[in-house]
Design an enzyme around this catalytic site. Structure first.
Site, mmCIF file in Angstrom:
data_model
loop_
_atom_site.group_PDB
_atom_site.id
_atom_site.type_symbol
_atom_site.label_atom_id
_atom_site.label_comp_id
_atom_site.label_asym_id
_atom_site.label_seq_id
_atom_site.Cartn_x
_atom_site.Cartn_y
_atom_site.Cartn_z
ATOM 1 N N GLU A 105 -3.187 35.800 34.676
ATOM 2 C CA GLU A 105 -3.211 36.614 35.907
ATOM 3 C C GLU A 105 -3.181 35.714 37.143
ATOM 4 O O GLU A 105 -2.533 36.022 38.141
ATOM 5 C CB GLU A 105 -4.450 37.512 35.896
ATOM 6 C CG GLU A 105 -4.353 38.569 34.795
ATOM 7 C CD GLU A 105 -5.624 39.392 34.639
ATOM 8 O OE1 GLU A 105 -6.683 38.791 34.369
ATOM 9 O OE2 GLU A 105 -5.559 40.615 34.807
ATOM 10 N N GLU A 125 -7.449 40.398 26.536
ATOM 11 C CA GLU A 125 -8.659 41.138 26.908
ATOM 12 C C GLU A 125 -8.964 42.283 25.949
ATOM 13 O O GLU A 125 -10.125 42.603 25.703
ATOM 14 C CB GLU A 125 -8.522 41.677 28.337
ATOM 15 C CG GLU A 125 -8.634 40.610 29.430
ATOM 16 C CD GLU A 125 -7.313 39.906 29.737
ATOM 17 O OE1 GLU A 125 -6.350 40.033 28.935
ATOM 18 O OE2 GLU A 125 -7.238 39.212 30.765
#
Ligand code: 3HC
Ligand code: NAI
Length: 699
Positions: A105, A125
């Protein structure tokens, strides 16, 4: 310092330096923004490169910070990424080795990205019960396309950088470096080449559309629903990516954030995060420092080519380590080899193993009937009959022939390892390696530490376990070690439930609905009911006052040993594993119940689950208190990896913690008042009683 700052001509280099994987904890985040500011303030700097030191670009947000105030402390990851986007000078991410979660990210917040080949790229995640919470669900579809991005987000699986670079039209990488070694130079070259480009490209500005969005997301939801079962995160991943295609970027980000925060507090995410840390903690032994020197393990010997010996040998062959297999008779060796071949051939047939790999593995296997041929092995693992006399003969021979420093291991499941060690003149070299059946498949390995086992032997076998891809948990010496000692109490409680009114199918269904892979009676049929019978017969001698249900003995007296005899608690059709309830067994249980004068009662699923799970928990508390396990999380790992405990509940200890130990003890007191149960069974272990009274938890 958790980041380093260097100036290379007109380019500033910010290197994340937070071992082991450059996790983006508070210090690192703060340090990135400080150095970014510094580079922006320096008139001589024209562009910035950001990379990671050591074995990762970044493994993502610092998992250890989750649930603590530090995770939210500014600058949080969103603020850091915003600062990168808003940098007035271009920022180039130089990506290598591992680029995951928040690390990816972060890279997506940079203006340009250059990647080395061989880099594992992922948004994992979901494996922690979460979704990417710093823009991953909004930015990855913009650079990869909706479908590949959703695949990565929902699976959490890493994809190699060079494969991602081949996706047509991808904008994830502006350039591929030719090698890891040249990455820095190529990143500097890119930084200089684009230093004057304005406006700076932002991923958020790219379009994000799917031509048949409604149909595609419906399809994706249907697929994911089937796979996600007990976990809420995967469907939220679909929702978030759909938002990326239908909402403005800022709105998509807002939705992603809301999902992320909600998921963070779910018991499922807590369980998965606990497991992530528990698995890694299991490899650490409190009094064995991580720098303890290892003994060299380059060759293995296995004694006994039966059910376990063959499977154990396969683990090492798979890891490219030569194995010599010893048996008493040539026929036994041939049988053992034939089983190993059959296992590999079935993998080849299913396309899971290439023919040349199979041959390579078999080429590492040799056999012998003579102990003198084992002299050179670095580690020998005994897997012969479970009789102390047989073990004595084997270990006496091993002591005679093995070279000094060789590690002598036993796969015993019930015998006293200290006694086995005492058959040798080198008890410090003896250790238990308790594999689970089928040994080539099951991930769990209990490493049994004898009274005299040397620390470097412990350190070495933990390393070996990693090499053969097992999750090793250390257990002290006791009857049944961690896993089987607990399962015995669970089995006893299962028997009491039958006596009081349940059928095997009712008990199995209740605990399977709770999430267990298999209930106690289906498991008994799979493992062989005769094994438990043999243990109980021993117990009747050792502990004549201990209460047991007699139903399992009656079953065994009928020869119903389980799948291997085609009949156990259930019936089985040859070649199939489906458990078919049998009326004769139910009648046998009813007749036994009647002979005890018991009027059956309806027992709720909730009570069944509590009695079975708390039976595990109470025995685990004894195990912890006695130091047989050094941490509660080790017990969770044993039950998750070896006994099919539901993953979304995080193991028996975490589950008990989440229920609240006070509530567990209250329920146990209630069960103790049931005259058909066993009051002594439900006496809380002192540790459990203490923690419950103090309002504390196991973990
Ligand atoms: N945060 C903190 N510590 C981490 C970490 C992370 N993200 N990832 C790994 N570690 C630690 C491990 O706990 C372990 O610590 P230890 O040495 O004290 O036991 C050490 O790094 C090494 O880990 P492994 O034993 O797993 O080493 P490998 O080399 O086999 O694997 C890895 C490295 C591929 C990075 C693997 O550790 C991994 O998959 N890590 C998880 C990555 C992940 O899930 N990232 C997402 C985090 S959530 C997030 O980013 C949220 C964001 O969207 C907002
Ligand atoms: P098995 O009966 O399938 O195999 C034992 C093998 O050892 C036989 O092939 C036999 O010929 C050989 N053997 C016996 N004495 C020998 C000797 N003196 N020298 C060389 N070979 C000899 O037994 P299994 O199931 O493989 O069990 C082996 C060990 O593993 C036991 O200690 C058992 O408790 C343990 N174990 C078994 C598990 C299981 O599920 N079967 C699980 C975990 C541990």
């Amino acid at each position: 310092m958790t980041t380093l700052y260097e100036v290379h001509g007109p380019v500033a280099l910010i290197t994340l330096s937070n071992p082991p994987v450059n996790g983006l904890g508070y210090q690192t985040r703060a340090s990135i923004t400080e150095n970014l500011q510094k580079a922006n303030d320096d008139q001589t700097i024209k562009a910035i490169v950001i990379t990671g030191a050591g074995k990762a670009f970044s493994g993502g947000a610092d998992i250890k910070e989750f649930g603590t105030p530090k995770a939210l402390q500014e600058p949080n990851l969103l603020s850091v990424i915003l600062a990168l986007e808003n940098s007035s000078k271009p920022v180039v991410a130089a990506i290598h080795s591992v680029c995951m979660g928040g690390g990816l990210e972060l890279a997506l917040g940079c203006h340009y990205r250059i990647a080395a080949p061989g880099c594992s790229v992922a948004l994992p995640e979901v494996k922690l019960g979460l979704l990417p919470g710093a823009g991953g669900t909004q930015r990855l579809p913009r650079v990869l396309g909706v479908e590949p991005a959703l695949n990565m987000i929902v699976s959490g699986e890493p994809v190699k950088s060079e494969l991602l670079a081949q996706i047509p039209g991808q904008k994830l990488f502006d350039r591929m470096a030719s090698s890891v070694e040249s990455l820095a130079d190529e990143a500097f070259a890119l930084a200089q080449a684009i230093s004057d480009t304005r406006p700076l490209p932002l991923v958020r500005s790219l379009p994000c559309k799917h031509p048949n969005g409604d149909a595609y997301f419906q399809f994706a939801r249907n697929m994911v629903k089937g796979m996600a079962k007990n976990f809420p995160a995967p469907l939220k991943c679909v929702d978030a990516v759909e938002a990326a295609t239908k909402q403005k970027f800022e709105e998509g980000m807002r939705q992603e954030r809301a999902f992320f925060v909600n998921l963070m507090w779910t018991p499922e995410s807590r369980a998965l995060r606990h497991i992530f840390q528990a698995e890694r903690a299991a490899s650490k032994i409190p009094d064995v420092p991580s720098d303890t020197p290892n003994r060299q393990i380059n060759s293995i010997a296995v004694i006994g080519a039966g059910t376990m010996g063959g499977g154990i040998a396969m683990n090492f062959l798979n890891a490219g380590i030569p194995v010599k297999l010893l048996e008493m008779k040539q026929e036994a060796l041939e049988r053992g080899i034939a089983t190993i071949r059959k296992n590999y051939e079935s993998q080849v047939k299913k396309g899971k193993l290439k023919q040349d790999k199979y041959e390579e593995r078999m080429g590492l296997l040799s056999t012998t009937l003579r102990y003198d041929d084992l002299t050179d092995a670095d580690l020998v693992i005994e897997a012969v009959f479970e009789e102390l006399g047989v073990k004595e003969k084997v270990f006496t021979e091993l002591d005679r022939v093995m070279k000094p420093g060789a590690i002598l291991a036993s796969n015993t499941s019930t015998l006293d390892l200290n006694k086995i060690a005492a058959f040798t003149q080198r008890p410090q070299d003896v250790v238990g390696l308790h594999f689970f059946s089928p040994a080539n498949i099951m991930k769990l390995l209990e490493v049994v530490r004898g009274e005299k086992t040397a620390k470097d032997v412990m350190a070495t076998v933990m390393t070996v376990a990693k090499k053969i891809r097992k999750t090793a948990v250390v257990s002290g010496v006791c009857d049944g070690f961690i896993g089987n000692r607990m399962i015995e109490q669970y089995g006893r409680q299962g028997g009491f439930l039958l006596d009081e009114g349940c059928t095997p199918a009712q008990v199995d269904k209740a605990i399977e609905n709770f999430g267990f892979a298999m209930g106690p009676f289906r498991m008994g049929d799979l493992a062989g009911n005769d094994i438990g019978w043999a243990i109980r017969k021993r117990r009747y001698q050792e502990k004549p006052d201990m209460k047991y249900s007699k139903t399992a003995d009656l079953l065994c007296e009928k020869g119903r040993f389980g799948q291997k005899t085609g009949a156990g608690w259930y019936d089985y059709v040859q070649g199939k594993r489906d458990a078919i309830p049998n009326q004769e067994v139910v009648a046998m249980i009813e007749a036994h119940r009647a002979s005890l004068g018991i009027t059956p009662r309806q027992i709720s699923d909730e009570e069944i689950v509590q009695r079975l799970v708390y039976a595990l928990v109470n025995e685990a508390a004894h195990i912890l208190e006695e130091g047989i396990a050094s941490k509660a999380s080790d017990i969770d790992v044993v039950y998750l990896m070896g006994y099919g405990f539901p993953v979304h509940r995080g193991g028996p200890m975490l589950y008990a913690d989440q229920v609240g130990l006070f509530n567990v003890v209250q329920a146990m007191k209630r069960f103790a008042r049931n005259p058909l149960d066993d009051a002594s069974f439900w006496k809380p272990a002192p540790l459990l009683a203490r923690l419950a009274a103090e309002g504390k938890t196991f973990n």
